[in-house]
Design an enzyme around this catalytic site. Structure first.
Site, short mmCIF file in Angstrom:
data_model
loop_
_atom_site.label_atom_id
_atom_site.label_comp_id
_atom_site.label_asym_id
_atom_site.label_seq_id
_atom_site.Cartn_x
_atom_site.Cartn_y
_atom_site.Cartn_z
N LYS A 1 56.53 22.53 29.55
CA LYS A 1 57.61 23.27 28.48
C LYS A 1 58.39 22.22 27.86
CE LYS A 1 59.72 27.91 27.90
NZ LYS A 1 60.02 29.07 28.47
N GLU B 1 42.15 35.63 28.03
CA GLU B 1 42.18 34.19 27.68
C GLU B 1 40.50 33.84 27.88
OE1 GLU B 1 44.46 35.80 29.79
OE2 GLU B 1 46.40 34.88 28.95
N PHE C 1 57.40 29.73 39.44
CA PHE C 1 56.78 30.92 38.61
C PHE C 1 55.54 30.39 37.76
CE2 PHE C 1 56.99 34.54 35.62
CZ PHE C 1 56.22 35.30 36.33
N GLN C 2 54.63 31.14 37.81
CA GLN C 2 53.40 30.80 36.94
C GLN C 2 53.07 29.37 36.79
OE1 GLN C 2 53.75 33.04 33.20
NE2 GLN C 2 52.85 34.69 34.48
N MET D 1 18.58 42.19 34.36
CA MET D 1 17.92 40.88 34.69
C MET D 1 18.01 40.89 36.25
SD MET D 1 16.00 38.40 34.05
CE MET D 1 16.22 37.75 32.50
#
Ligand SMILES: Cc1ncc(C[n+]2csc(CCOP(=O)(O)OP(=O)(O)O)c2C)c(N)n1
Ligand SMILES: [Mg+2]
Lengths: 561, 179
Positions: free
Chosen positions: A161, A49, A111-112, A471
């Protein structure tokens, strides 16, 4: 027309002109993906993502449109965070859409479930938690408006949802209702007149052009102004490609790794006209010692940027293009001969330090960029990652394409490059997109080579492979007694890895092979990766140590021919 | 006059802000103060005269440049409608405090006297304690607290400053709401 939330989202996106988004599915966005087949919006499935957010960001920068990314709740949403912060820092128009657990269980550590509006509050321009289908269309409309107007930025839409599944009468909102949001796009006429006055009286004027010029599409306007009054221009890293970099008035990037003549010009100017630049510390170094002899005019669409870092004598709040258009009408023709002559002298002196003019052994990363520039004639759409590779790109690639450089400036996000290049190539399929990345940053998002193959995205990847987090190694060498802790890195055989993904892979070890490899890759119709095994301990010079005045540079060592 | 004690030090300034009363707005505002490292003395929020718009009073520590940044950054919050620096000497600044003091029967008369001097009031009486309500400038509230401290303060709560300009000047929304 009665629609469910998922359909409403896609209807709204179509009306916002969205034809592609970058995302990864999951439980709380399944209703969205389920309805997608009925809409002509391309879904690009990324492999992480974070990459989806960077791709949306790269897409937005390349096209000037809003980039869209999508993720599921919980880990999908948290994985977006770096990409959202990156887009917001660099004022990139991104709308990030996340699924959220059903409103009935919100707040129960379901959940999540993660509080992504809370998490992203400080890294978005604005965000929405939509828990009712009735609020969805308005929120989408506002999100796109906010992301793309004023000072652009990232906006997050978190949609529960049940809001995706709920059904309501769909009407696309005619207007937004944001009483607290009124960007000033037109500069104040009196202040613009005053600015012209100051420019007309200056002896050593200098424009500092930032990303605002590119965002505002003010390329022609900037060029018209600087030619009219013969104003030399220094750009920030993100301002690069705001004007043709081979133009005699263009001094390229200033700042911590700016060319010495650019930094000397800043410190010796008697007037600085900042346009769409936030006078970031990487550009000015210590604000107290910056441009000690100059009056400062600051043109910016975000009033909060004015006076934030450097003292400002004249603020002009407005869109760069609008302001420049007005300004050019009032600015007199001028030649500033002695000032430009002075700058020319500094420039000549700098040439003696140019590594390309000096003989050295091994494969020099600067030479790779120089060859990339020659082969693509300055017209490629360049995307760079972060680190030394990014600075060499900035120093040695002279952009001719307006907005031809996409890079992570404010956040300096390693791993930005590859996914951003994907986004840029998807947005501009006709363009020649080249990625320059280090071996470290490339390994942070290289899984996206799978996306490249699946979607048939023909980008070219140049890895400046020095076997170090270069760097940081450079800082260790210069400022930490050469204590290389944590910076040596082993990488895979990048060419083989590319081949494993179905991408053409090449390895270049000798300087003499650089040109041919780049030419081959450039001509090849599909994606190519070139692993350039560059000198391992090359440094980026000049460098201004943190906190020093910006003309206090450690210069490039002059090597004897 | 008791009400006016304008804070002369340039380091303490009072801002009044109006914002849409929507979820997350207050947390956005407080988040901003924390994130930008602004030094806030107090923040008090409640309804304004317009339904759907809340009003906050912020007391911030900082010089002119800091205060200017605070105002500009507040304006960047999409739901913030208006912010004014109300720091003129004539503005009315008030704070409310409730103080529960230990009050043995022998001490009650003394405490009552103090309360009267401060034009505060006793709003609850119990066997061992009195609860005092006072409103006024922070200084006035501070003084009363100092005076009753020797008796033993069992509980204390203060609202933080709220402020309003005097006369016809108002901090109100000049933008169209609900167009
Ligand atoms: C996500 C992230 N982690 C760490 C850093 C700190 N950092 C800045 S440059 C750099 C080294 C980059 O190494 P590499 O990608 O190989 O590029 P090079 O400098 O060698 O060209 C690091 C670790 C960062 N900018 N971003
Ligand atoms: Mg490296």
């Amino acid at each position: 027309m009665k629609l469910n939330g998922a359909q409403i989202l896609w209807e709204c996106l179509m009306r916002e002109g969205v034809d592609v988004f970058f995302g990864i599915t999951g439980g709380t966005v399944m209703p969205l993906y389920h309805e997608l087949s009925n809409y002509s919006i391309r879904s690009i499935t990324m492999r992480h993502e974070q990459a989806a957010a960077h791709a949306a960001d790269g897409y937005a920068r390349a096209t000037g449109k809003v980039g869209v990314c999508l993720a599921t709740s919980g880990p999908g949403a948290t994985n977006l965070v770096t990409g959202i912060a990156n887009a917001q820092m660099d004022s990139s128009s991104v709308v990030a859409i996340t699924g959220q657990v059903a409103s009935g269980v919100l707040g129960t550590d379901f959940f999540q479930e993660v509080d992504i509006t809370g998490i992203t509050m400080p890294i978005t321009k604005h965000n929405y938690l939509v828990t009712s289908v009735n609020d969805l269309a308005q929120a989408v409309r506002e999100a796109f408006h906010l992301a793309s107007t004023g000072r652009p930025g990232a906006v997050l839409l978190d949609i529960s949802k049940d809001a995706q599944q709920g059904v309501t009468e769909f009407a696309y909102p005619e207007s937004v209702n944001l009483p607290g949001y009124k960007p000033h796009v037109h500069g104040n006429a009196r202040q613009i007149r005053q600015a012209a006055e100051m420019i007309n009286h200056a002896h050593r004027p200098l424009v500092i052009a930032g990303r605002g010029v590119i965002i505002a599409n003010a390329f022609d306007e900037l060029l018209a102004l600087v030619e009219q009054a013969q104003l030399p221009v220094v750009t920030s890293l993100l301002g690069k490609s705001g004007l043709p970099e081979t133009h005699p008035l263009c001094l390229g990037m200033g700042g911590m790794h700016g060319e010495s003549y650019a930094n000397l010009a800043m410190q010796n100017a008697d007037l600085i006209i900042g346009i769409g630049s936030r006078f970031d510390d990487r550009l000015t170094s210590s604000a107290e010692t910056f441009a000690p002899n100059a009056k400062i005019i600051h043109v910016d669409i975000d009033p909060a940027e004015i006076g934030k870092r450097v003292r400002v004598d004249l603020p002009v709040v407005g869109d760069a293009r609008n302001v420049l258009r007005e300004l050019v009408k009032m600015v007199h023709k001028a030649d500033h001969t002695s000032w430009l002559e002075q700058i020319r002298e500094w420039r000549e002196e700098t040439r003696t330090h140019d590594i390309l003019q000096n003989e050295c052994d091994g494969l020099q990363p600067q030479y790779v960029i120089n060859q990339l520039w020659e082969v693509t004639k300055g017209h490629a759409l360049m995307v760079s990652d972060v680190g030394q590779n990014q600075m060499w790109e900035a120093q040695y690639y002279r952009h001719l394409r307006p907005g031809g450089l996409i890079t992570s400036g404010g956040l300096g996000t390693m791993g930005f490059g590859l996914p951003a290049a994907i986004g840029a190539a998807v947005g501009c399929p006709q363009e020649n997109v080249w990625l320059v990345a280090g071996d470290g940053g490339f390994q942070m998002t290289l899984q996206e080579m799978a996306t490249i193959m699946q979607e048939g995205i023909p980008i070219k990847m140049a890895i400046l492979n020095n076997g170090f987090l270069g760097m940081v190694r450079q800082w260790q060498e210069l400022f930490y007694q050469g204590n290389y802790t944590g910076t040596p890195i082993l990488g895979p055989d990048f060419a083989k890895l590319a081949e494993a993904y179905g991408v053409r892979g090449m390895t270049v070890v000798n300087s003499s092979d650089v040109r041919a490899a780049i030419e081959q890759a450039n001509a090849y119709p599909g994606p190519v990766l070139i692993d350039f095994r560059v000198e391992r301990e090359q440094n980026v010079f000049p460098i201004v140590p943190v906190g020093q005045p910006i003309d206090n540079m450690i210069r490039r060592p002059i090597r004897k021919a | 006059m008791s009400a006016v004690d304008p804070n002369k030090e340039s380091t303490r300034r009072t801002l009044v802000g109006l914002m849409e009363d929507k979820p997350g707005v207050l947390s956005h505002v407080t988040n901003l103060f924390r994130r930008r490292n602004y030094n806030i003395e107090s923040l008090s929020v409640g309804h304004s005269e317009i339904p759907g718009i809340s009003r906050m009073t912020v007391v911030v520590n900082g010089d002119d440049a800091v205060v200017e940044q605070v105002i500009k950054q507040l304006y960047k919050i999409v739901n913030v409608l208006k912010v004014t620096d109300i720091d003129d000497p004539t503005a009315v600044m008030r704070e409310l405090a409730l103080i529960k003091v230990h009050a043995a029967p022998a001490a009650r008369a003394e405490i009552k006297q103090l309360v009267d001097i401060f034009r505060a009031s006793i709003i609850d009486v119990a066997l061992e304690s009195l609860t005092i309500e006072i409103s006024g400038t922070e200084d006035k509230v501070d003084s009363l607290i100092a005076m009753v401290r020797p008796y033993g303060i069992k509980e204390l709560t203060r609202t933080g400053r709220i402020a309003m300009a005097r006369g016809n000047t108002t901090t109100s929304v000049n933008k169209q709401i609900n167009n």
